[in-house]
Scaffold this motif. Structure first.
Motif, mmCIF file in Angstrom:
data_model
loop_
_atom_site.group_PDB
_atom_site.id
_atom_site.type_symbol
_atom_site.label_atom_id
_atom_site.label_comp_id
_atom_site.label_asym_id
_atom_site.label_seq_id
_atom_site.Cartn_x
_atom_site.Cartn_y
_atom_site.Cartn_z
ATOM 1 N N ILE A 170 1.066 -0.856 0.535
ATOM 2 C CA ILE A 170 0.016 0.156 0.040
ATOM 3 C C ILE A 170 0.892 1.553 -0.165
ATOM 4 N N ASN A 171 1.695 1.733 1.052
ATOM 5 C CA ASN A 171 2.406 2.457 1.175
ATOM 6 C C ASN A 171 3.036 1.749 2.161
ATOM 7 N N THR A 172 4.761 3.101 2.204
ATOM 8 C CA THR A 172 5.727 2.279 3.377
ATOM 9 C C THR A 172 5.518 2.255 5.007
ATOM 10 N N LEU A 173 4.446 3.217 4.730
ATOM 11 C CA LEU A 173 3.951 2.872 6.142
ATOM 12 C C LEU A 173 3.665 1.970 6.720
ATOM 13 N N VAL A 174 1.692 1.728 5.864
ATOM 14 C CA VAL A 174 1.213 0.335 6.225
ATOM 15 C C VAL A 174 2.447 -0.896 6.034
ATOM 16 N N ASP A 175 2.959 -0.332 4.453
ATOM 17 C CA ASP A 175 3.618 -2.126 4.798
ATOM 18 C C ASP A 175 4.654 -2.016 6.010
ATOM 19 N N ILE A 176 5.113 -1.584 6.406
ATOM 20 C CA ILE A 176 5.723 -1.838 7.747
ATOM 21 C C ILE A 176 5.186 -2.723 8.490
ATOM 22 N N THR A 177 4.177 -1.669 9.305
ATOM 23 C CA THR A 177 3.329 -2.540 10.173
ATOM 24 C C THR A 177 2.793 -4.009 9.603
#
Length: 812
Positions: free
Chosen positions: A252-259
């Protein structure tokens, strides 16, 4: 739980082949369900370039493409292949993925052949990502970089040769919902060394301006939060996207992908809020009745006080531990992010997920339990990833509630493994196994102290520790030890009720009925129709609103199935079920029942000798079903009586009062009921009638009296031919056929083997207040063949006894 082999090797230093790792995972209790190797499945696909793309002469939306696949002709020139393509992005110069004829396309479940499309030959296919099942993108064919080598295998070029392993986790192994936990188990099983670097704290540069209040600590034992300012959010790096897409997740995007990465890598779900979209401080509380949330899945949920939420001054921002809200979600415009790491009540998470119908990766882990000691380290690890991939300046961490759990230590005798599993595991090996699993062992025996790691909330006692040792040593090492059978005779394996249940199923199946299995709970309105609906049988946490009460009868479920069949064009059904019913919350109020329904022309006509010639099912059909069940289950058929509703104790209101009866052994022991269902009940259940039904309680069958008998080595059959005689009696209309049967049976219990009713007649030749009942009497000689005079004498006694008991006379 899915992960790739390369992902596993990020946590496990191993050279073991994939097959051996998979076998060991299954042996230690992490059953491997499937291994998907994309490199094998995608082997026929190659990188190709579109040399030309012109409009199809007979279709505006199709393109006729000449494709360079890297093949050459005998002269060494490029041999282009003609492909008809309907993708909107098909154009000259595009580098894509080509499938030659004979290739299996998994996304379409077809095998390609040479085809003709609108009069133009097509010798292959340019593929979309959805057709290769590597993503959900089906808007166009795959677009590769211009420098992708033409003719190279696509799977090799794209790095898809990383096998994906899927394991089936049992609910107690919450520690293996992350790849790190799986690697720990394999390390303990000598499959490699666990890579377990220390998670270094990230120094906060300022105080977190957002405060957290937890109103109910039972719902949220711990909550950690940190703000990171100045982040640059966008598409995540290639390595992170490949990690997620390899297991079927969409980047999805980096922040969401990290979670999402933290959820699968460490079994630690996190949530990120766009700090600029959060109004004021955060409060963990129960939802207020009528509050709603537009969640990240695009659905709006209506909440109640049973749901735990994270709210700000504006309202609900997240379903705690399950799913975030759309309003505070992170996108490419996010510059400041709040990272949350919390602990949630497992029971409340499960209840909320079921109530709202949400199955998320976070719910899957939180309802099983996560490592409480990893709450803050998980936040530190996620912060470092955010700073490495998005930049930013972190605040200090604020923690509300309990950050660390209490220590758990078990006194473990070393002899316990031998006692419970018959395996002698010496102390050094025990210490090595437990230490690699994260346990701490202190002492040198014979009793050692074992400290339980925080991530193993399923370990409570000595037997659990033995289980850990045995599964790592190998269950195949447990010796086969036969039980001492002793000299006493074998006792029955099945209990009386288990035996009755099996016999009941066979008897009803033999009568042409089809078995059904229903939920043990029904709607309250249905339960009330069948004598239930009382408060003690209402479920505290029903899985659905129409499954709120324990069933007092098997019939509501059977009636619903019969109607469902009728609605689909199958009105003639004969169904049965054997199962538990509930009349109260005490053990003695729970019974094993057998019930059945017949609808339409699903009658038992033609089974045996029956006076009814009707093709439609009637009350006598279900009466025969009920008697067949009771006889098979061991009920004393000769002692059973059929009583009208006025004569039976607590006759059910769900039966038609004039077309039903009870089966009893005396007035105090009612075994069950049969007959036509009451129209009022059918109307309430939205079912079309008429429907015939029966229900008998198998628990109420009296136990057979134990008599001393000599052992029989074979079945003893009578040596003499039985004799059958028919009698037709004229009796008053109020006389029951059962009274005639009992009178005939009582003449000579040694000689008379059976009495059945085979005809009932009222009409011409019979007085208005009379009826004719015909019975067949089977006389079974025991000692000698009977003479005609002896048979006539028995017949005369039958006529006399029936006349005496019922006032009937032999029909001329």
């Amino acid at each position: 739980m899915k992960f790739t082999l390369s992902w596993l090797k990020e946590h496990l230093d191993t050279d073991e082949p994939l097959e051996k790792l998979a076998d060991k995972l299954t042996m230690i209790g992490l059953e491997v369900e499937h291994i998907a190797d994309k490199s094998k499945a995608l082997a026929p696909y190659t990188v190709a370039r579109v040399v030309s793309a012109v409009r199809h002469p007979n279709a505006d939306r199709l393109r006729v493409c000449m494709v360079d696949t890297g093949e050459t002709n005998d002269k060494g020139e490029s041999a282009y292949i003609q492909v008809v393509c309907g993708a909107p992005n098909a154009r000259e110069g595009l580098v894509s993925v080509f499938a030659p004829p004979g290739t299996y396309i998994p996304g379409k479940d077809i095998t390609l052949g040479v085809g003709t499309i609108r009069g133009v030959e097509s010798r292959g296919m340019l593929c979309s990502a959805a057709e290769l099942e590597i993503s959900d993108d089906h808007d166009g064919i795959i677009e590769l970089p211009a420098d992708a080598p033409v003719g190279t295998g696509y799977a090799e070029w794209a790095g898809l040769g990383d096998p994906v392993i899927e394991i089936n986790l049992t609910p107690n192994r919450q520690d293996c919902t992350g790849v790190h936990g799986i690697a720990r188990d394999l390390s303990a099983a000598d499959m490699g060394s666990l890579k377990n670097p220390t998670i270094r704290p990230v120094k906060g540069e300022f105080s977190c301006p957002v405060k957290v209040t937890v109103e109910d600590a039972t719902l949220c034992p711990g909550f950690a939060l940190r703000l990171v300012r100045g982040v640059r959010n966008g598409p995540s790096p290639e390595w992170l996207q490949k990690r997620l897409t390899s297991i079927g997740l969409r980047p999805i995007n980096t922040l969401v992908d990290i979670t999402n990465f933290m959820t699968y890598d460490r079994g630690r779900p996190l949530h990120v809020f766009d700090a600029n979209k959060v109004h004021g401080n955060l409060t963990v509380r129960r939802a207020r009745a009528g509050e709603t949330l537009l969640a990240l899945d695009g659905r709006t949920y209506t909440l109640d006080p049973g749901v735990c939420v994270i709210a700000d001054d504006r309202g609900v921002e997240s379903l705690a531990g399950i799913m975030g809200g759309e309003q505070s979600g992170c996108d490419e415009s996010t510059t400041d992010v709040l990272i949350e790491s919390a602990l949630w009540s497992e029971i409340n998470i499960a209840q909320t997920g079921r109530r709202l119908g949400i199955n998320s990766d976070a719910r899957y882990r939180f309802e099983r339990g996560v490592d409480p000691a990893f709450m803050v380290p998980g936040l530190e690890m996620a912060t470092r990833l955010v700073m490495e991939l998005c930049g930013g300046t972190p605040s200090e961490i604020i923690v509300a509630g309990q950050a660390l759990p209490d220590d758990r230590v078990i006194d473990f005798p070393l002899t316990e493994t031998k006692r419970l599993a018959a395996i002698d595991v010496p102390l050094p090996e025990t210490r090595r196994i437990l230490s690699r699993l994260g346990f701490m062992v202190a002492g040198n025996g014979p009793v050692v102290k074992v400290a339980i790691p925080t991530w193993r909330t399923d370990v409570h006692g000595k037997a659990d520790i033995v289980e850990e040792i045995v599964r790592i040593v190998g269950v195949d090492k447990v010796p086969m030890t036969p039980f001492d059978r002793g000299d006493a005779a074998r006792k029955p394996v099945l209990t009386p009720i288990q035996s009755r249940t099996r016999k009941a199923r066979r008897a009803l199946a033999a009568r042409g009925m089809v078995e059904a299995v229903n939920w043990s709970f029904i709607a309250k309105s249905q339960a009330e129709l069948f004598g239930g609906g009382n408060a003690e049988l209402a479920l505290a946490n029903p899985i659905a609103s129409d499954l709120s009460d324990m069933r007092p009868s098997l019939l509501p479920g059977l009636i619903a199935i019969a109607q469902a069949n009728a609605d689909r064009g199958f009105p003639d059904v004969a169904l049965f079920e054997v199962g538990q019913i509930f009349r109260g919350d005490r053990p003695q109020d729970q019974f094993t029942a057998a019930a059945g329904v017949r609808r339409g022309i699903a009658s038992s006509a033609g089974i045996g000798r029956h006076w009814s010639g009707s093709a439609a099912a009637d009350a006598l059909d279900v009466k025969a079903d009920a008697f067949a069940v009771l006889a098979a289950a061991g009920a004393p058929v000769q002692a059973m009586q059929v009583a009208a509703g006025s004569e039976s104790k607590n006759f059910p209101v769900w039966l038609h009062p004039g077309r039903s009866a009870a089966i009893q052994i005396g007035p105090q022991n009612v075994l069950g009921y049969f007959g036509e269902l009451h129209p009022r009940v059918l109307e309430a259940l939205k079912a079309d009638g008429p429907v015939m039904a029966f229900e008998v309680i198998l628990d109420r069958i009296p136990e057979a009296k134990q008599k001393a008998t000599r052992a029989k080595t074979a079945l003893e059959l009578p040596a003499f031919q039985p004799v059958s005689r028919d009698f037709a009696f004229i009796v008053d209309r109020g006389v029951k056929a059962a009274d005639i049967v009992r009178a005939a049976q009582g003449v000579d219990k040694k000689l008379i083997a059976g009495v059945t009713v085979f005809d009932l007649y009222e009409g011409k030749g019979i007085e208005a207040n009379k009826k004719s009942v015909a019975i067949a009497v089977t006389i079974q000689p025991r000692d000698k063949t009977l003479t005609d005079q002896e048979i006539d004498a028995v017949a005369a006694k039958i006529v006399a006894e029936v006349a005496k008991k019922t006032g009937g006379s032999l029909r001329g």
